[in-house]
Design a protein around this motif. Structure first.
Motif, PDB file in Angstrom:
ATOM      1  N   UNK A  14       0.850  -1.188   0.000  1.00  0.00           N
ATOM      2  CA  UNK A  14       0.000   0.000   0.000  1.00  0.00           C
ATOM      3  C   UNK A  14       0.884   1.235   0.000  1.00  0.00           C
ATOM      4  N   UNK A  15       0.734   2.074  -1.021  1.00  0.00           N
ATOM      5  CA  UNK A  15       1.605   3.242  -1.123  1.00  0.00           C
ATOM      6  C   UNK A  15       0.785   4.518  -1.244  1.00  0.00           C
ATOM      7  N   UNK A  16       1.356   5.608  -0.705  1.00  0.00           N
ATOM      8  CA  UNK A  16       0.785   6.948  -0.834  1.00  0.00           C
ATOM      9  C   UNK A  16       1.907   7.870  -1.284  1.00  0.00           C
ATOM     10  N   UNK A  17       1.667   8.624  -2.344  1.00  0.00           N
ATOM     11  CA  UNK A  17       2.714   9.516  -2.836  1.00  0.00           C
ATOM     12  C   UNK A  17       2.088  10.624  -3.663  1.00  0.00           C
ATOM     13  N   UNK A  18       2.833  11.725  -3.786  1.00  0.00           N
ATOM     14  CA  UNK A  18       2.359  12.829  -4.596  1.00  0.00           C
ATOM     15  C   UNK A  18       2.510  12.522  -6.076  1.00  0.00           C
ATOM     16  N   UNK A  19       1.529  12.992  -6.877  1.00  0.00           N
ATOM     17  CA  UNK A  19       1.566  12.730  -8.315  1.00  0.00           C
ATOM     18  C   UNK A  19       1.002  13.926  -9.065  1.00  0.00           C
ATOM     19  N   UNK A  20       1.698  14.319 -10.142  1.00  0.00           N
ATOM     20  CA  UNK A  20       1.229  15.351 -11.058  1.00  0.00           C
ATOM     21  C   UNK A  20       1.249  14.757 -12.463  1.00  0.00           C
ATOM     22  N   UNK A  21       0.212  14.986 -13.226  1.00  0.00           N
ATOM     23  CA  UNK A  21       0.181  14.466 -14.598  1.00  0.00           C
ATOM     24  C   UNK A  21      -0.602  15.422 -15.479  1.00  0.00           C
TER      25      UNK A  21
END
Length: 517
Positions: A76-83
């Motif tokens: 289970x991962x949580x991370x910032x993402x911009x696309x």
């Protein structure tokens, strides 16, 4: 910035048809081909910050993606993402990233970015409702490739991709684990016929960079556990247990990586996996009074069974790589005795068989189901909001360790006179106390803790050596070759020599420095 929350699961090719036959995936999947290029500087500046920059081509569209380091445990991962949309090779980070400091740093490095590796895979995706949550299920099949560069002179390298990603679009995180568990039960919904959907903490970017650098996974030691003084005890246990899960899964991933099935893996993988399980069981006992009794009892037994199934492989690793070479070096006729090659073959055969049994445990769907169920139960344990424990955590830690040190002294007086079984029990007690102190490190005086841990470690190493010799006796006792009798005599001599240190060990344990102020 979007905060991406997903659960990544590895699966085996032969189980793919059964996964696709699951009733939850009965609706027609959306299918698309994804071509991705990952970029970094020649000095891997982004890798050092655990930042991924990716261009994705989907049909006629090109998307630029930035992902930052986050937390990942239990898959289970949580991370910032911009696309956002882009033109190939146009790194307009200022327009994409709404974090000014990060955008400025990436813009400064943009001119240095070069392709590092590529992923080419077909994605089948389903949008599912799981209770109050909306979850995208994505099945990716394809490959990671990296070409010939001055830093990778080996030529083109390739690694297959076959993984299931569950991304939370809305709703509670628990729904991800609930859905994963339901899928892992298989199309029949029966744990006995479940699928091996194993939580994975390695992203495609991490795998690609390792492939680019020609690095295989290395054994991983336990990481630090940081506890805040105002933590609720259950939250403290949760932090410790999640650290143990990360430790376990990193080393299981190393055991499962592609390799020659006839060659045992680095012994440290099995050792560290067992250490992770022992630490986890220690945490269950240490925080047991603050946990639901049924939770602590059930998971204590589950992880004990898993550790025991890895124990045989560890025993053969130690004997084959440490004690047998040393015993043969002492033998004057080891180079000419015709039985020695047969002895080595016998040890190798037994060692491979032990590893096959260990791998059977780790690749059993029951193990993957346990990881998912435990992670879900663990996350549900934490208080719903920050709470102050009835008793401050530092005071509880000192009181708990004081009791455990007193118990160790009592056991030391008795165990060293009770033969190999007593010494083995004392060694386990030493490990439990050392692991307990490691969990509580951030709550204890650093100088006193170092002195206490050094004493415990020294005593544990002596008892461990004696235990290894006792195990060598047992293993050699099962050998059908006459030459084993000569080695048994040498083992017994080593044991007698080691036993002379026990009186000093008892005095040392009776005066073990305490880690509290």
């Amino acid at each position: 910035m979007a905060l991406e929350t997903e659960l990544k699961l590895a699966l085996r090719p032969h189980e793919l048809p059964r996964l696709l036959a699951h009733p939850l995936l009965a609706q027609t999947a959306r299918r698309e081909r994804l071509f991705n290029t990952y970029f970094d500087t020649p000095t891997q500046a982004l890798l050092q910050r655990r930042i991924a920059v990716r261009e994705r081509r989907v049909g006629r569209r090109t998307l630029l993606t930035v992902k930052t380091a986050g937390s990942s445990v239990g898959g289970l991962s949580r991370r910032g993402e911009w696309e956002g949309p882009t033109r190939a090779g146009a790194f307009d980070f200022a327009a994409l990233v709404d974090d000014p400091a990060l955008a400025q740093e990436l813009s400064r490095l943009a001119w240095q970015l070069v392709p590092v590796f590529r992923t080419d895979f077909t994605r089948r995706s389903w949008l599912l409702r799981q209770g109050e949550a909306l979850i995208e299920v994505a099945l990716d099949e394809g490959a990671i490739t990296t070409g010939h560069t001055p830093s990778t002179p080996r030529g083109t390298q390739s690694e297959p991709i076959l993984e299931l990603e569950l991304e939370l679009k809305s709703g509670p995180v628990d729904a991800l684990l609930d859905l994963a568990h339901t899928l892992a039960l298989g199309p029949e919904g029966d744990a006995a016929r479940g699928l091996w959907l194993h939580p994975s903490d390695r992203s495609k970017a991490e795998r690609g960079l390792a492939l680019f650098q020609g690095q295989r996974q290395q054994p991983v030691k336990a990481g630090p556990v940081l506890l805040a003084p105002d933590m609720h005890p259950r939250a403290a246990f949760r932090a410790a247990a999640l650290s143990c899960l990360a430790h376990l899964q990193a080393n299981v991933a190393g055991l499962l990586q592609a390799r020659d099935p006839q060659t045992p893996p680095d012994p440290e993988f099995v050792h560290q996996a067992r250490v992770a399980l022992r630490r986890l069981r220690t945490g269950l006992r240490l925080f047991g009074p603050t946990l639901p009794r049924r939770f602590a009892s059930h998971w204590g037994e589950q992880w004990k069974a898993t550790a025991n199934r890895l124990g045989d492989a560890r025993n053969w690793d130690v004997f084959a790589t440490e004690w047998l070479p040393e015993l043969l070096q002492d033998a004057k006729d080891a180079g000419t005795d015709p039985q020695i090659p047969a002895l080595r073959d016998w040890v190798d055969t037994e060692r491979r068989a032990a590893h096959q049994r260990a791998m059977a445990t780790l690749t059993d769907p029951a193990h993957a189901l346990n990881l998912l169920a435990f992670t879900r139960a663990l996350l549900a344990l934490a208080p719903p909001a920050p709470q102050r424990a009835a008793r401050p955590l530092p005071g509880w830690a000192r009181s708990t360790l004081r009791q455990r040190h007193a118990r160790l002294r009592r056991q030391a007086r008795q165990a060293l006179r009770q033969g190999s079984e007593g010494r083995h029990a004392l060694r386990i007690q030493l490990k439990k106390l050392r692991y307990a102190q490691e969990f509580l490190t951030s709550l204890l005086p650093a100088k006193r803790l170092r002195r206490s841990t050094a004493t415990l470690t020294e005593a544990q190493e002596l008892l461990g050596s004696l235990n290894d010799l006792s195990t060598a006796q047992t293993l050699l006792g099962s050998c059908p070759l006459p030459v084993a009798n000569d080695l048994l005599d040498r083992v017994q001599t080593r044991l007698r020599e080691g036993l002379r240190a026990l009186p000093h060990l008892e005095r040392t344990l009776m005066n073990t420095p305490t880690p509290w102020g």
